[in-house]
Design an enzyme around this catalytic site. Structure first.
Site, PDB file in Angstrom:
ATOM      1  N   GLU A 160       0.848  -1.200   0.000  1.00 58.91           N
ATOM      2  CA  GLU A 160       0.000   0.000   0.000  1.00 58.91           C
ATOM      3  C   GLU A 160       0.882   1.248   0.000  1.00 58.91           C
ATOM      4  O   GLU A 160       1.871   1.316   0.729  1.00 58.91           O
ATOM      5  CB  GLU A 160      -0.891  -0.041   1.244  1.00 58.91           C
ATOM      6  N   THR A 172       2.819   2.106  -2.268  1.00 54.99           N
ATOM      7  CA  THR A 172       4.120   1.814  -2.883  1.00 54.99           C
ATOM      8  C   THR A 172       4.091   2.076  -4.386  1.00 54.99           C
ATOM      9  O   THR A 172       5.141   2.194  -5.007  1.00 54.99           O
ATOM     10  CB  THR A 172       4.484   0.325  -2.691  1.00 54.99           C
ATOM     11  N   ASP A 173       2.897   2.151  -4.966  1.00 49.89           N
ATOM     12  CA  ASP A 173       2.832   2.162  -6.443  1.00 49.89           C
ATOM     13  C   ASP A 173       3.438   3.418  -7.057  1.00 49.89           C
ATOM     14  O   ASP A 173       4.134   3.348  -8.061  1.00 49.89           O
ATOM     15  CB  ASP A 173       1.401   1.909  -6.956  1.00 49.89           C
ATOM     16  N   GLY A 226     -16.159   4.730  -1.815  1.00 53.83           N
ATOM     17  CA  GLY A 226     -15.545   5.160  -0.545  1.00 53.83           C
ATOM     18  C   GLY A 226     -15.088   4.017   0.330  1.00 53.83           C
ATOM     19  O   GLY A 226     -14.635   4.230   1.452  1.00 53.83           O
ATOM     20  N   GLY A 241     -12.712   1.814  -0.521  1.00 52.34           N
ATOM     21  CA  GLY A 241     -11.332   1.425  -0.810  1.00 52.34           C
ATOM     22  C   GLY A 241     -11.252   0.256  -1.778  1.00 52.34           C
ATOM     23  O   GLY A 241     -10.261  -0.475  -1.800  1.00 52.34           O
ATOM     24  N   LEU A 242     -12.305   0.072  -2.598  1.00 48.72           N
ATOM     25  CA  LEU A 242     -12.336  -1.043  -3.553  1.00 48.72           C
ATOM     26  C   LEU A 242     -12.203  -0.567  -5.002  1.00 48.72           C
ATOM     27  O   LEU A 242     -12.473  -1.297  -5.941  1.00 48.72           O
ATOM     28  CB  LEU A 242     -13.626  -1.850  -3.379  1.00 48.72           C
ATOM     29  N   SER A 243     -11.803   0.685  -5.160  1.00 52.56           N
ATOM     30  CA  SER A 243     -11.508   1.253  -6.486  1.00 52.56           C
ATOM     31  C   SER A 243     -12.705   1.346  -7.417  1.00 52.56           C
ATOM     32  O   SER A 243     -12.650   0.932  -8.575  1.00 52.56           O
ATOM     33  CB  SER A 243     -10.430   0.440  -7.212  1.00 52.56           C
ATOM     34  N   ASP A 264      -4.670   0.526  -9.026  1.00 49.68           N
ATOM     35  CA  ASP A 264      -6.084   0.204  -9.203  1.00 49.68           C
ATOM     36  C   ASP A 264      -6.406  -0.190 -10.648  1.00 49.68           C
ATOM     37  O   ASP A 264      -7.075  -1.193 -10.910  1.00 49.68           O
ATOM     38  CB  ASP A 264      -6.966   1.400  -8.808  1.00 49.68           C
ATOM     39  N   TYR A 278      -3.711  12.460   0.374  1.00 49.88           N
ATOM     40  CA  TYR A 278      -3.029  11.532  -0.538  1.00 49.88           C
ATOM     41  C   TYR A 278      -1.922  12.269  -1.292  1.00 49.88           C
ATOM     42  O   TYR A 278      -0.773  11.809  -1.349  1.00 49.88           O
ATOM     43  CB  TYR A 278      -4.046  10.937  -1.515  1.00 49.88           C
TER      44      TYR A 278
HETATM   45  C1  GLA Z   1      -5.319   4.595  -3.909  1.00 51.43           C
HETATM   46  C2  GLA Z   1      -4.629   4.955  -5.221  1.00 51.43           C
HETATM   47  C3  GLA Z   1      -3.609   3.874  -5.618  1.00 51.43           C
HETATM   48  C4  GLA Z   1      -2.670   3.547  -4.469  1.00 51.43           C
HETATM   49  C5  GLA Z   1      -3.454   3.315  -3.172  1.00 51.43           C
HETATM   50  C6  GLA Z   1      -2.550   3.131  -1.990  1.00 51.43           C
HETATM   51  O1  GLA Z   1      -6.115   3.461  -4.074  1.00 51.43           O
HETATM   52  O2  GLA Z   1      -5.579   5.139  -6.235  1.00 51.43           O
HETATM   53  O3  GLA Z   1      -2.891   4.280  -6.761  1.00 51.43           O
HETATM   54  O4  GLA Z   1      -1.694   4.539  -4.301  1.00 51.43           O
HETATM   55  O5  GLA Z   1      -4.348   4.377  -2.896  1.00 51.43           O
HETATM   56  O6  GLA Z   1      -1.826   1.965  -2.109  1.00 51.43           O
END
Ligand code: GLA
Length: 358
Positions: A18, A20-21, A104, A106-108, A154, A204
């Protein structure tokens, strides 16, 4: 009316890796069974999208040009603009959008929306992109639409996902390989009911800036090049941010090895260590999420951690498949007792990635 085509794009869970991308680090996401369906009913000069939940979006030009639209359709306009820059012929469409991904949590949900729209736009224009090129275009669209400088996690997960596996992805080279998730390991997602969206954008971007500053101080271009010794002598904030990312990259490799050896106890320990690092060094957790990590562990999970960008949303817990329902029930009721809040839970199944069906 028979639809012309449908495009499907899933949400994702990230098993570990998390924040790290965006420093060229390592991640281990899986596409999930929930997603966004774009059903194209007609070809058109413009793009007109209607969401079953959010209502009709403002129409926009098929190359994404013109005045920026407001509301959720700005994701679509941004995707169209990014695809136009890659040479997509300007073909429009009329489509319905349905989503089963909670927002909201955290599942993109936004990446799923972007990728499903991108696939539909490419299909009607008979325009082909390499899958990861499409993912990168959607990543840029997120920045264009809402100013969020996200990484590739994501959108790549949404495209690369396959049933039963997580994807070990190097975010700098985009090299990746599949890691089998054993049947006895269930991925339990418990939603805190506190949407991450309100402050996610600002915090963020700030984390990303702090990390880039820290990387510059040690003269590295990507986080996988940095060793723990290089943190000595850094100012405390830079040291904490970098320590999270350097240790998390290591945990991704260790977790992948543990899960391949079916060592769920070790995998759970790594999740807990990952959470402590997100909480103390990266400072993206909130008390309710820390509580959920504790409650899932007490209820019998191998381990759990903040899922996604942080500041709310969900925890991901690794649990025995046979005990998933019982643990979920226990955690949600204890969470209610302790906070008065309604949490929610689901078991995420590693599933197929985005695709077009005609
Ligand atoms: C969000 C961002 C991702 C990633 C995560 C944290 O989901 O969209 O690119 O940085 O946070 O790992």
């Amino acid at each position: 009316m028979t639809p012309i085509l449908t495009a499907w794009a899933p949400g994702r869970v990230n098993l570990i890796g998390e924040h790290t991308d965006y420093s060229g680090g390592l991640v281990l996401p899986a596409a999930i069974q929930l997603g966004v369906t774009v059903t194209v009913d007609a070809l058109s000069d413009t793009v007109a999208l209607a969401s079953s939940k959010l209502g009709p979006g403002e129409p926009f030009a098929s190359d994404g040009g013109g005045a920026p639209v407001t509301g959720w359709a700005r994701y679509g306009q941004a995707v169209a603009a990014e695809l136009a820059e890659l040479g997509r012929p300007a073909a429009g469409l009329t489509a319905r959008i349905e989503s089963t991904v909670p927002t909201g949590a955290g599942l993109s949900s936004s990446a799923a929306l972007e990728v499903a729209i991108a696939l539909a736009l490419c299909a009607v224009a008979e325009f082909e992109l390499e899958p990861l090129e499409l993912a990168l275009a959607c990543q840029r669209a997120e920045l264009r639409a809402v100013g969020k400088p996200c990484g590739i996690l994501d959108q790549a997960a949404c495209i690369l996902g396959r049933p039963g596996v997580a994807i070990l992805l190097d975010c700098a080279t985009l090299e990746h390989r599949e890691v089998h998730v054993p049947d006895e390991a269930a991925l339990l997602v418990v939603d805190s009911g506190i949407g991450h969206e309100d402050d996610d954008g600002m915090a963020y971007a700030q984390r990303r800036q702090e990390l880039e500053h820290a990387l510059a101080l040690v003269g590295a271009t990507r986080s996988t090049e940095v060793s723990m010794e290089q943190l000595d002598g850094l100012d405390p904030l830079s040291a904490r941010r970098l320590r999270h990312v350097v240790s998390e990259n290591r945990r991704v490799l260790d977790f992948a090895a543990a899960i391949e050896e079916r060592d769920l106890a070790e995998a759970g320990r790594l999740l807990l260590a990952g959470h402590a690092s997100l909480r103390d060094d990266y400072e993206v957790s909130i008390p309710e999420i820390d509580l959920l990590v504790e409650l899932t562990h007490d209820a019998g999970a191998y381990g759990a951690r903040q899922l996604g960008g942080g500041f709310g949303g969900s925890v991901l817990a690794l649990v025995d498949t046979a005990r998933a329902d019982e643990i979920a029930y226990d955690v949600v009721s204890r969470y209610r007792e302790r906070t008065g809040r309604d949490g929610d839970s689901l078991t995420a199944h590693p599933s197929a990635g985005a695709a077009v069906r005609r």
